[in-house]
Design an enzyme around this catalytic site. Structure first.
Site, PDB file in Angstrom:
ATOM      1  N   HIS A   1     147.165 106.668 -41.041  1.00 47.58           N
ATOM      2  CA  HIS A   1     146.742 107.819 -40.237  1.00 47.58           C
ATOM      3  C   HIS A   1     147.029 109.123 -41.001  1.00 47.58           C
ATOM      4  CE1 HIS A   1     145.802 109.020 -35.845  1.00 47.58           C
ATOM      5  NE2 HIS A   1     145.434 109.990 -36.665  1.00 47.58           N
TER       6      HIS A   1
ATOM      7  N   ARG B   1     139.515 107.523 -34.591  1.00 47.10           N
ATOM      8  CA  ARG B   1     140.616 107.094 -33.739  1.00 47.10           C
ATOM      9  C   ARG B   1     140.656 105.574 -33.694  1.00 47.10           C
ATOM     10  NH1 ARG B   1     142.743 111.159 -34.324  1.00 47.10           N
ATOM     11  NH2 ARG B   1     143.417 112.729 -32.829  1.00 47.10           N
TER      12      ARG B   1
END
Length: 319
Positions: free
Chosen positions: A282, A234
């Site tokens: 991502h 993350r």
């Protein structure tokens, strides 16, 4: 045909239509809705969510469980979310695990085999073989976050000949991998790692862990020169200013980043143009409805039969 109640699908950042189609195909005996019929809709049994609007789950009197459609659940605990007191289920699916392992292996091999260097040389039309080419067996990969994803990545990296070690918040046992745990084990883990692959969840305890103090503990030299960081966890785990400083000070040799503090990564970020930074958008482990929805529906059906839910989130730990 629907008679088992409703599934509330509440997602942002994904096309809800694709997920709705997958849910309706996997659960033809349930009704899938994109919003409650009323604030206290009594027919909604389950919620499938990703970054749902604040308050959308409030007041659902018969809600049995919440399913997250991504590997992380930090979005559920974001500011403004007051979650009902029902079980929260993390998605654990072979497809998602495989994709994360593919990314980890890809980036490890890219750094091992001088991918960034040779791409730069190609752009400059330079023909030069770097003779500092260690074998996989000479390189230690440290998996930061040794859960389901970490174990699978370790297994595949070991098959390629790498030595793998693992670190987790709590102690884990693995006959094939030396494991470290907690704050006391972090320094020993970093002292051995030539490449750190971060697969941690984002929690209050891990936010900002990839910082100057972390990089100061990393192995100063090794077969690849300075240590390498790969973050597929993350963006909130990393302090990007500290990453750039560590690169300039040669405490980090290179980094691969799939996640960022702000997404999309702003055009003005110096990470875009740094020669020793590899950026992916991502994309390490895309959530695919056809692969993730059937296990969710299987769990709903099993729970309705009185069986226990699997892969539950520990609210106190945040994952």
């Amino acid at each position: 045909m629907a008679d088992k109640g409703k599934i509330l699908l509440s997602v942002t950042g994904f096309d809800p239509g694709i997920w709705k189609d997958a849910l309706e195909k996997a659960a033809p005996d349930r009704t899938v809705v994109l919003e409650p019929a009323e604030a206290s809709d009594p027919e909604i049994d389950y919620a499938v969510v990703w970054k749902q609007p604040p308050g959308v789950l409030d007041g659902l009197p018969n809600l049995k469980a919440i399913f997250s459609i991504g590997a992380g659940v930090d979005h559920l605990f974001a500011a403004g979310n007051d979650l009902p007191d029902v079980p929260i289920v993390r998605v654990v699916a072979e497809d998602l695990t495989d994709r994360m392992s593919e990314y980890s292996v890809w980036q490890v091999l890219d750094h091992l085999r001088k991918g960034p260097l040779y791409r730069d040389q190609q752009a400059r039309r330079v023909w030069h073989e770097d003779l500092m080419q260690p074998a996989a067996s000479e390189v230690t990969i440290g998996i930061l976050g040794y859960g389901n994803l970490g174990r699978d990545a370790a297994k595949k990296l070991i098959m390629l000949g790498f030595k793998v070690i693992g670190w987790s918040r709590t102690e884990k046992q693995d006959e094939a991998v030396e494991t470290f745990a907690g704050e006391d084990g972090l320094a020993g883990f970093l002292a051995q790692s030539d490449i750190v692959v971060c697969l941690l969840p984002l929690t209050p305890a891990t936010r900002g862990i990839l910082s100057a103090s972390f990089f100061a503990k990393m192995k100063p030299r090794g077969p690849l020169g300075a240590p390498i960081l790969i973050n597929a966890g993350r963006g909130g785990l990393q302090v990007e200013a500290d990453i750039l400083a560590a690169l300039e000070e040669k405490r980090l040799g290179a980094v691969s980043l799939d996640v960022f503090q702000t997404e999309p990564l702003p055009p003005e970020s110096p990470l875009w143009t740094h020669p020793r930074v590899t950026i992916t958008p991502h994309a390490a482990a895309t959530s695919m409805p056809h692969a993730l929805v059937p296990p969710m529906v299987d769990q709903m059906d099993a729970h309705d039969r009185g069986e226990k839910l699997k892969n539950l989130v520990d609210r106190e730990a945040g994952y």
